[in-house]
Design a protein around this motif. Sequence first.
Motif, PDB file in Angstrom:
ATOM      1  N   VAL A  46       0.808  -1.188   0.063  1.00 49.45           N
ATOM      2  CA  VAL A  46       0.197  -0.021   0.036  1.00 49.45           C
ATOM      3  C   VAL A  46       0.957   1.219  -0.082  1.00 49.45           C
ATOM      4  CG1 VAL A  46      -1.608   1.292   1.291  1.00 49.45           C
ATOM      5  CG2 VAL A  46      -2.050  -1.132   1.059  1.00 49.45           C
ATOM      6  N   THR A  47       1.733   1.186   0.931  1.00 54.77           N
ATOM      7  CA  THR A  47       2.731   2.535   0.981  1.00 54.77           C
ATOM      8  C   THR A  47       3.531   2.481  -0.392  1.00 54.77           C
ATOM      9  OG1 THR A  47       3.121   2.012   3.157  1.00 54.77           O
ATOM     10  CG2 THR A  47       4.738   3.392   2.059  1.00 54.77           C
ATOM     11  N   THR A  50       1.139   4.107  -2.793  1.00 53.08           N
ATOM     12  CA  THR A  50       0.855   5.495  -2.464  1.00 53.08           C
ATOM     13  C   THR A  50       2.022   6.304  -3.125  1.00 53.08           C
ATOM     14  OG1 THR A  50      -0.452   4.727  -0.605  1.00 53.08           O
ATOM     15  CG2 THR A  50       0.338   6.823  -0.370  1.00 53.08           C
ATOM     16  N   PHE A  67      -3.665  -0.335  -6.099  1.00 52.88           N
ATOM     17  CA  PHE A  67      -3.600   0.613  -5.123  1.00 52.88           C
ATOM     18  C   PHE A  67      -4.956   0.261  -4.191  1.00 52.88           C
ATOM     19  CE2 PHE A  67      -5.419   4.598  -2.826  1.00 52.88           C
ATOM     20  CZ  PHE A  67      -4.378   4.672  -2.027  1.00 52.88           C
ATOM     21  N   THR A  71      -5.471  -1.495  -0.579  1.00 53.93           N
ATOM     22  CA  THR A  71      -5.990  -1.098   0.510  1.00 53.93           C
ATOM     23  C   THR A  71      -7.181  -1.535   1.216  1.00 53.93           C
ATOM     24  OG1 THR A  71      -5.110   1.266  -0.544  1.00 53.93           O
ATOM     25  CG2 THR A  71      -7.101   1.335   1.428  1.00 53.93           C
ATOM     26  N   SER A  74      -6.028  -4.521   2.916  1.00 57.94           N
ATOM     27  CA  SER A  74      -5.334  -4.024   4.261  1.00 57.94           C
ATOM     28  C   SER A  74      -6.537  -3.798   5.379  1.00 57.94           C
ATOM     29  CB  SER A  74      -4.516  -2.814   4.044  1.00 57.94           C
ATOM     30  OG  SER A  74      -4.018  -2.515   5.314  1.00 57.94           O
ATOM     31  N   GLN A  75      -7.432  -3.275   5.138  1.00 63.32           N
ATOM     32  CA  GLN A  75      -8.829  -3.044   5.806  1.00 63.32           C
ATOM     33  C   GLN A  75      -9.206  -4.281   6.450  1.00 63.32           C
ATOM     34  OE1 GLN A  75      -9.446  -0.062   7.402  1.00 63.32           O
ATOM     35  NE2 GLN A  75      -7.629   0.638   6.175  1.00 63.32           N
TER      36      GLN A  75
END
Length: 369
Positions: A46-47, A50, A67, A71, A74-75
């Motif tokens: 994700v980083t 980003t 992305f 994301t 990740s959530q």
Amino acid sequence: MERVFGKDRGSMGSFFRMLQKARLPYLWILAYIAITALLTNVGISVTEYTAELFAGNVNFGTVVLPFLAFTLLSQLISSVSKIMSNLCVARIDRNIRKMIWSKTVRLPLRYYEKNKPKEMISRITTDITAISQLIMQVFVAILTSAYTLVITLGKIGSYDQKLMIALIAVLPLNLVIAFVMGKMKFGVLDLVNQKNAELTQTIAEKTNNLLLIKSYGKEEKELQTGQEKMKGFYKSSILNAWLGFATPMYALVGAMQFIVIVMVGRSFYSSGALTLTQWIAYYGFAVNIVNQLSAYCVYWTTFKGSQGATRRVAQIMEEMEEDIENGEHVEHLCGDIELREVDFSYEDKLLFDKLNLKIPAGRVTALIG
């Protein structure tokens, strides 16, 4: 003040011996650690995506869509991780409470001559919660944070080894503050828990005997006793509240670290050692590492703050138990009760010395004095 800043006498050896008897949910804890490790790897992706977006790369297929996917993933993993953490805490609390309750009913009478039985309420409620927090929010969290630090530093090292070394050099700025505040937190929270236990014991004892208190006209005396315990708990809570001044100190150190991190990254970018995307990604990774280090400071203060509770519970588990299965099983009792050559004392104070007594069946016999 001696109680707050005095020498830490907590014994981690007795604490770990206690955990061995508690039957912790190790499989659940391992599952939580695995999920957290997966979350770390997804967070790295994700980083990086980003950073691509901030650098101006908005290609839908190679940047935007991955992305969004990472994301969302990740959530989802983060939600599962929180649920697993709560489940682990609940199971740890349950197992340790069962262990302490089993120990409580097997302790000999001499233990309750030295310790107020109703203080056990606080041991089984408040202190147990502190132990589960210590396990999940310190010991397990240290493992997951260490993995995150290694993975993140490795990613920065893939950009430039010198950049990784420079970042490591500026990280330990707030460790001294954390050590001092942790020492204070241990003493203050130990005092708060002790005063809470005393208040709980007093309120429980007095409310159970209100009819007796009123019949003897002792309302004013017991009112004063309760207010003194409340005052002691209030003072310790106020002292704990003053520790909130540590937050601005942490914020100042964090701001200093932020400035140094930006300056280090900018120098590498200006020299051409980093691309724009790598520079942005470096900043995101560096912030994450600083947060991880700050978390270690929180782990330290949490560890010191909960040592009082762990010490008290561990001390209970170190006590010798009565063998409630010892003796002969009797279905029906009948006949006289006879004591022969019985010795009994309160510690060094001898009460009965070679007592011989016969209590007739069907009669009420009282020992007075």
